[in-house]
Design a protein around this motif. Structure first.
Motif, PDB file in Angstrom:
ATOM      1  N   GLU A  30      -0.976  -7.821 -12.508  1.00 26.78           N
ATOM      2  CA  GLU A  30      -2.181  -8.274 -11.800  1.00 26.78           C
ATOM      3  C   GLU A  30      -3.040  -9.173 -12.690  1.00 26.78           C
ATOM      4  OE1 GLU A  30      -5.969  -6.293  -9.430  1.00 26.78           O
ATOM      5  OE2 GLU A  30      -4.144  -5.118  -9.758  1.00 26.78           O
ATOM      6  N   MET A  80       2.955  -3.852 -10.211  1.00 25.88           N
ATOM      7  CA  MET A  80       2.066  -4.998 -10.051  1.00 25.88           C
ATOM      8  C   MET A  80       0.687  -4.701 -10.621  1.00 25.88           C
ATOM      9  SD  MET A  80       0.807  -7.860  -8.867  1.00 25.88           S
ATOM     10  CE  MET A  80      -0.762  -8.492  -8.273  1.00 25.88           C
ATOM     11  N   ALA A  81       0.128  -3.551 -10.248  1.00 21.45           N
ATOM     12  CA  ALA A  81      -1.215  -3.202 -10.707  1.00 21.45           C
ATOM     13  C   ALA A  81      -1.256  -2.957 -12.210  1.00 21.45           C
ATOM     14  CB  ALA A  81      -1.709  -1.966  -9.954  1.00 21.45           C
ATOM     15  N   CYS A 105      -0.478 -12.392  -3.828  1.00 20.87           N
ATOM     16  CA  CYS A 105      -1.430 -11.889  -4.829  1.00 20.87           C
ATOM     17  C   CYS A 105      -2.751 -12.625  -4.668  1.00 20.87           C
ATOM     18  CB  CYS A 105      -0.887 -12.080  -6.244  1.00 20.87           C
ATOM     19  SG  CYS A 105       0.731 -11.358  -6.531  1.00 20.87           S
ATOM     20  N   ARG A 151       4.402  -1.912  -6.205  1.00 24.12           N
ATOM     21  CA  ARG A 151       2.962  -2.099  -6.208  1.00 24.12           C
ATOM     22  C   ARG A 151       2.325  -1.463  -7.443  1.00 24.12           C
ATOM     23  NH1 ARG A 151       1.469  -4.361  -1.597  1.00 24.12           N
ATOM     24  NH2 ARG A 151       2.907  -4.229   0.181  1.00 24.12           N
ATOM     25  N   GLU A 182       9.072  -0.085  -2.654  1.00 25.11           N
ATOM     26  CA  GLU A 182       7.835  -0.865  -2.634  1.00 25.11           C
ATOM     27  C   GLU A 182       6.697  -0.147  -3.348  1.00 25.11           C
ATOM     28  OE1 GLU A 182       6.523  -2.550   0.979  1.00 25.11           O
ATOM     29  OE2 GLU A 182       8.540  -3.039   1.712  1.00 25.11           O
ATOM     30  N   GLU A 183       6.694   1.164  -3.280  1.00 24.75           N
ATOM     31  CA  GLU A 183       5.638   1.921  -3.963  1.00 24.75           C
ATOM     32  C   GLU A 183       5.691   1.669  -5.470  1.00 24.75           C
ATOM     33  OE1 GLU A 183       4.101   6.548  -4.529  1.00 24.75           O
ATOM     34  OE2 GLU A 183       5.757   6.082  -3.150  1.00 24.75           O
ATOM     35  N   MET A 203       5.577 -10.776  -2.784  1.00 24.77           N
ATOM     36  CA  MET A 203       4.294 -10.083  -2.706  1.00 24.77           C
ATOM     37  C   MET A 203       3.141 -11.068  -2.915  1.00 24.77           C
ATOM     38  SD  MET A 203       3.083  -6.789  -4.929  1.00 24.77           S
ATOM     39  CE  MET A 203       1.545  -5.947  -4.578  1.00 24.77           C
TER      40      MET A 203
END
Length: 574
Positions: A534, A529-530, A570, A526, A522-523, A568
């Motif tokens: 995003e 994602m960023a 958003c 994320r 998951e780290e 996830m």
């Protein structure tokens, strides 16, 4: 049909038509590359000399091959280009072109194998002014674009060996002949395809063109009948007698089978239409003034009532229109006298729309960079860029080697997104037939790689099907691959959303974007994602909020995070 649509400025996509690598201008350049790699290849060099690049006449090719004396010794074209006597036998214009060809082939052969294929091809185009020659042909603009596609293919391949490049092209051509090309998503474009390629698909409007076509009567000397076995059409010496009875029976059985197949194809073709079916064809007139339909029209006219019309006094000068009912549907037919539609002058509203597509640049860099849509900015959606790129990216080095046990991740992503778009999963009857052409289009040639790509896609899709989100989406009102275009001061912002779902009770919308990235935990999810997604999600939500009147809830669905599916949320402020 392609010429007419292009002239009218109507966008179109030809599905599994004549292959790109069989286009005349592309064949010219492939012949040229083969001749540069090996000038003693007479067939390739003849094609190069006869092409618009040099334009030698047929007489010149004959003299180079055989000389002026009847029954002379044949010699290779490359040898003849270095033979003063053979060149002296040519007309002055042909001799100058032959010398020019010899000079260019010799110069490019000196760099072949040391510089990329794209460089050699670009030098050939520049030195022969081939693009300018294509501009003088009736289909010059399309041919120009095809040349740029081939140049882009060569650039993307990054190959230096011309034989390796040509071998891969031959593999693509062979595979395409067996499998056909993948169906291209083409919103607001006419799709030209065969009935066989349309199986399983539906369209709002379907046009059956040339519905009066019928193959010529069979005249085979030999028929293979399941009951009679081999049947020969053996006539006796007296030509006035007919063929043997057993042959006529076999021919009638074969004709009946073809007639049944023709009706089956007509049913398949007609049922592709969701809202409207347009049928176009022609009919003759017999001596009694009655219509003589052929092909599919022979089956359709009795339904419309047209077969009862009689024109003993000749055809009327104006079209005849009428309406009838076929079951629960209504049908309108119009009968045009021969040539009337062509003689009528269209009014201003029927004039062809101008072609607004960007024209190719007149000056190109030494090595063509990958083409991209002219209006694509930095914030254009990646899916739009991939969809509009021509031709699609291919796995040149990997596919030609055929040694990998797995497929490139981006190819697996293409297959997974296509399956999700059609909501097709492992075990469905059309699952593999949907994904296999896409694997081929992406550049996978060997059966091993194709199977590996499909298996990897199956694992991701099975994993998603076991997740609770699948059951929720399976019964929801879904809209797949939703394109959008939002005008802004800086120009239109476009994109394609994987999945849009509407809650039937509350009317709210949810946006889902699927990702096939291989992530450890998951780290890493994320962080990805960023870093990458995003801003993309923010663009989607902002655009859809202006179109739907409300911002949708947004979710990223990662299909492979430590071997599991992660959904996830958003949250985006609009």
């Amino acid at each position: 049909y392609e010429d007419a649509l292009e002239t009218a400025g109507i966008p179109f996509v030809t599905v599994a038509g004549r292959g790109f690598y069989d286009r005349p201008e592309v064949r010219d350049l492939l012949n040229a590359l083969a001749a540069i790699a090996e000038p003693t290849d007479d067939l390739a060099l003849a094609g190069l000399l006869r092409s618009p690049m040099f334009g030698l006449t047929d007489a010149a090719l004959f003299l180079l091959r055989w000389g002026q004396k009847p029954g002379g010794d044949r010699q290779g074209f490359w040898q003849a280009l270095h033979d003063p006597q053979a060149l002296a036998a040519l007309l002055q214009e042909d001799a100058e072109r032959a010398l020019h060809a010899r000079c260019i082939v010799r110069q490019l052969r000196a760099v072949a194998g040391r510089r990329p294929v794209a460089y050699v091809l670009k030098q050939l185009l520049d030195r022969t002014h081939y693009r300018a020659a294509l501009r003088l042909t009736p289909r010059g603009e399309r041919a120009w674009r095809n040349v740029d596609k081939l140049l882009e293919d060569a650039h993307r391949s990054r190959l230096v060996s011309i034989p390796q490049f040509l071998e891969y092209v031959e593999n693509l051509r062979a595979v395409g002949a067996r499998e056909g090309e993948a169906v291209v998503a083409a919103e607001d474009a006419v799709q030209l395809m065969t009935i066989h390629k349309a199986k399983g698909l539906e369209f709002p409007v379907v046009v059956l063109a040339d519905a009066s076509y019928r193959p010529q009567n069979r005249g085979d000397t030999l028929l293979l009948d399941s009951d009679f076995g081999p049947v020969l059409r053996v006539r006796p010496d007296d030509r006035s007698q007919t063929a043997p009875l057993v042959y006529r029976l076999g021919l009638q059985r074969e004709t009946d089978r073809e007639d049944a197949e023709e009706k089956r194809l007509l049913y398949v073709a007609a049922t592709r239409a969701q809202k409207r079916l347009l049928i176009s064809g022609y009919v003759g007139i017999d001596k009694k003034g009655r219509l003589k339909p052929r092909g599919w029209l022979a089956h359709l006219l009795p339904v419309t009532g047209l077969h009862g019309l009689s024109f003993e006094n000749g055809l009327p000068s104006q079209p005849i229109s009428s309406a009838t009912t076929c079951g629960k549907a209504s049908a309108v037919y119009t009968l045009y006298p021969s040539g009337l539609a062509l003689r009528q002058r269209p009014d201003a509203s029927q004039q062809p729309r101008p072609d607004t597509r960007p024209k190719p640049a007149s000056v190109l860099p030494a090595l063509l960079e990958p083409l991209s849509p002219a209006a694509a900015g930095e914030d254009t959606d990646e899916k739009v860029r991939q969809r509009e790129a021509e031709p699609p990216p291919r796995v040149w080095r990997v596919a030609s080697a055929g040694r990998r046990a797995d497929a490139p991740n981006w190819v697996v992503g293409v297959l997974v997104h296509a399956a999700l778009q059609h909501w097709s999963f492992p075990g469905d009857s059309r699952f593999e037939s949907l994904l296999r052409p896409l694997a081929l289009e992406s550049g996978l040639i060997s059966e091993r790689e194709i199977r590996a790509a499909i298996r990897q896609a199956e694992r991701l899709l099975e994993r998603f099907r076991r997740h609770p989100l699948f059951a929720e989406l399976d019964g929801a009102r879904r809209y797949h691959e939703v394109p959008y275009s939002v005008p802004t001061d800086e120009g239109p912002k476009t994109g394609i959303v994987d999945l849009l779902v509407q809650d039937t009770e509350s009317g709210t919308w949810r946006l889902y974007d699927f990702k096939t990235d291989e992530l450890r935990d998951e780290e890493e999810m994320r962080a990805r994602m960023a870093k990458r997604y995003e801003e993309q999600i923010r663009r989607y939500v902002t655009a859809l909020a202006s179109l739907l009147g409300q911002p949708p809830e947004a979710y990223l669905v990662f299909l492979s995070v430590g071997g599991e599916v992660q959904v996830m949320p958003c949250p985006v402020e609009t």
